[in-house]
Design a protein around this motif. Structure first.
Motif, PDB file in Angstrom:
ATOM      1  N   VAL A  28       0.687  -1.184   0.145  1.00  3.76           N
ATOM      2  CA  VAL A  28       0.000  -0.003  -0.054  1.00  3.76           C
ATOM      3  C   VAL A  28       0.914   1.063  -0.051  1.00  3.76           C
ATOM      4  N   LEU A  29       2.017   1.080   0.582  1.00  3.09           N
ATOM      5  CA  LEU A  29       2.987   2.302   0.534  1.00  3.09           C
ATOM      6  C   LEU A  29       3.722   2.594  -0.691  1.00  3.09           C
ATOM      7  N   HIS A  30       3.842   1.573  -1.586  1.00  2.00           N
ATOM      8  CA  HIS A  30       4.699   1.666  -2.897  1.00  2.00           C
ATOM      9  C   HIS A  30       4.522   2.649  -3.856  1.00  2.00           C
ATOM     10  N   PRO A  31       3.523   3.261  -3.810  1.00  2.00           N
ATOM     11  CA  PRO A  31       3.082   4.477  -4.772  1.00  2.00           C
ATOM     12  C   PRO A  31       3.777   5.642  -4.389  1.00  2.00           C
ATOM     13  N   HIS A  32       4.031   5.688  -2.732  1.00  2.00           N
ATOM     14  CA  HIS A  32       4.555   6.824  -2.052  1.00  2.00           C
ATOM     15  C   HIS A  32       5.933   6.758  -2.057  1.00  2.00           C
ATOM     16  N   VAL A  33       6.799   5.930  -2.251  1.00  2.00           N
ATOM     17  CA  VAL A  33       8.007   5.812  -2.231  1.00  2.00           C
ATOM     18  C   VAL A  33       8.818   6.239  -3.362  1.00  2.00           C
ATOM     19  N   ALA A  34       9.822   7.410  -3.087  1.00  2.00           N
ATOM     20  CA  ALA A  34      10.442   7.989  -4.038  1.00  2.00           C
ATOM     21  C   ALA A  34      11.485   7.153  -4.525  1.00  2.00           C
ATOM     22  N   THR A  35      11.374   7.085  -5.875  1.00  2.00           N
ATOM     23  CA  THR A  35      12.302   5.973  -6.633  1.00  2.00           C
ATOM     24  C   THR A  35      13.642   6.561  -6.972  1.00  2.00           C
TER      25      THR A  35
END
Length: 290
Positions: free
Chosen positions: A232-239
């Protein structure tokens, strides 16, 4: 120069260490040499010639009050940078007129480093007693003006109170962006500063717990591997961040399009054992890259 393409990001440090004296914070651990008055213009021009459009200035009180930040902002505007963000602990921005003057010179967003939300806890974490007053004043000033990014460093002394910090920021500055940042290892003449840091997997667990029931609209996570966090947090992780380039992809990993990984210094010091597969078919072993 103004007609050059505007892609990519760069960081320029105007200060060596945070004025508060905290080790391994997002100010102190910024990569690259400190820009001097003599080479600042040359580095800005070089960045634009390389196609950089986004600029992050890392600065302390002296650079803000002494005019170095304002000068860098004016030159960046003249050279055609699309956006310029300032990262600081905030003390100098609490002074009357400081923020409006920098905005007039071309400042965009402001990243304020916030390790605690109570004066007592702030004093326990930072070697400069009483600094919370300036930080709090800057937080209110920037929140009122808009363009605030609150950067919470995921350090050993911060994690036990992380949920309290998250809730307080949501209450005081609901329109701000909350950035939970696992710092890079700070390099000093005595070597890498590791004491304030916890292992990446422990920081990831604290982040997941703190954000479990928080509205996720304006939250970013930096410095932690995507595969160490809940889906659920993957979209909020800065790549990637301006501090270091995105890493090469792992073989057969399902996160190729949205992968983040610890800084190169972290990997050099601790290896890649903290990186774990997110599915039976995925491998996040960075010792085996494509």
């Amino acid at each position: 120069v103004q007609s050059l393409p505007t892609t990519g990001a760069a960081t320029i440090r105007l200060t060596a260490t945070c004025d508060l004296g905290c080790p391994a914070c997002p100010v102190t651990d910024a990569e690259g040499p400190v820009a001097t008055q003599g080479d600042l213009d040359a580095r800005l021009v070089e960045a634009r010639e390389d196609g950089v459009g986004e600029l992050l200035l890392v600065a302390g009180d002296e650079a803000i009050s002494g005019g170095a930040v304002a000068h860098a902002l004016r030159r960046a505007r003249d050279l055609g940078f699309q956006s310029v963000t300032l990262r600081t602990h905030g003390g100098a921005l609490a002074r009357t007129g400081a923020l409006s003057g920098l905005r007039a010179a071309g400042l965009g967003d402001v990243e304020l480093v916030l390790p605690a939300v109570s004066p007592r806890t702030h004093d326990a974490l930072c070697p400069t007693p009483g600094a919370m007053a300036g930080v709090g004043g800057a937080l209110q000033a920037v929140a009122s003006a808009g363009g605030l990014r609150v950067v919470v460093p995921l350090l050993r002394g911060v994690l036990p109170r992380l949920r309290k910090v998250v809730d307080k920021v949501a209450d005081l500055a609901p329109d701000s962006t909350l950035v939970l940042r696992y710092p890079s290892l700070a390099l000093t003449p005595d070597g890498l500063v590791t004491d304030p840091l916890v292992p990446m997997e422990a920081a990831s667990a604290s982040v997941a717990q703190a954000l479990a029931s928080v509205a996720m609209g304006r939250v970013e996570v930096e410095g932690l591997s995507t595969c160490a966090l809940p889906t659920v947090l993957h979209p909020h992780v800065a790549t990637h961040t301006p501090a270091h380039a995105p890493p090469p992809p792992c073989r057969s990993c399902a996160l190729l399009a949205g992968c983040a990984t610890p800084s190169p210094r972290y990997q050099a010091a601790r290896g890649t054992g903290d990186l774990a597969p997110i599915s039976p078919q995925a491998s996040c072993d960075r010792s085996s890259v494509a």
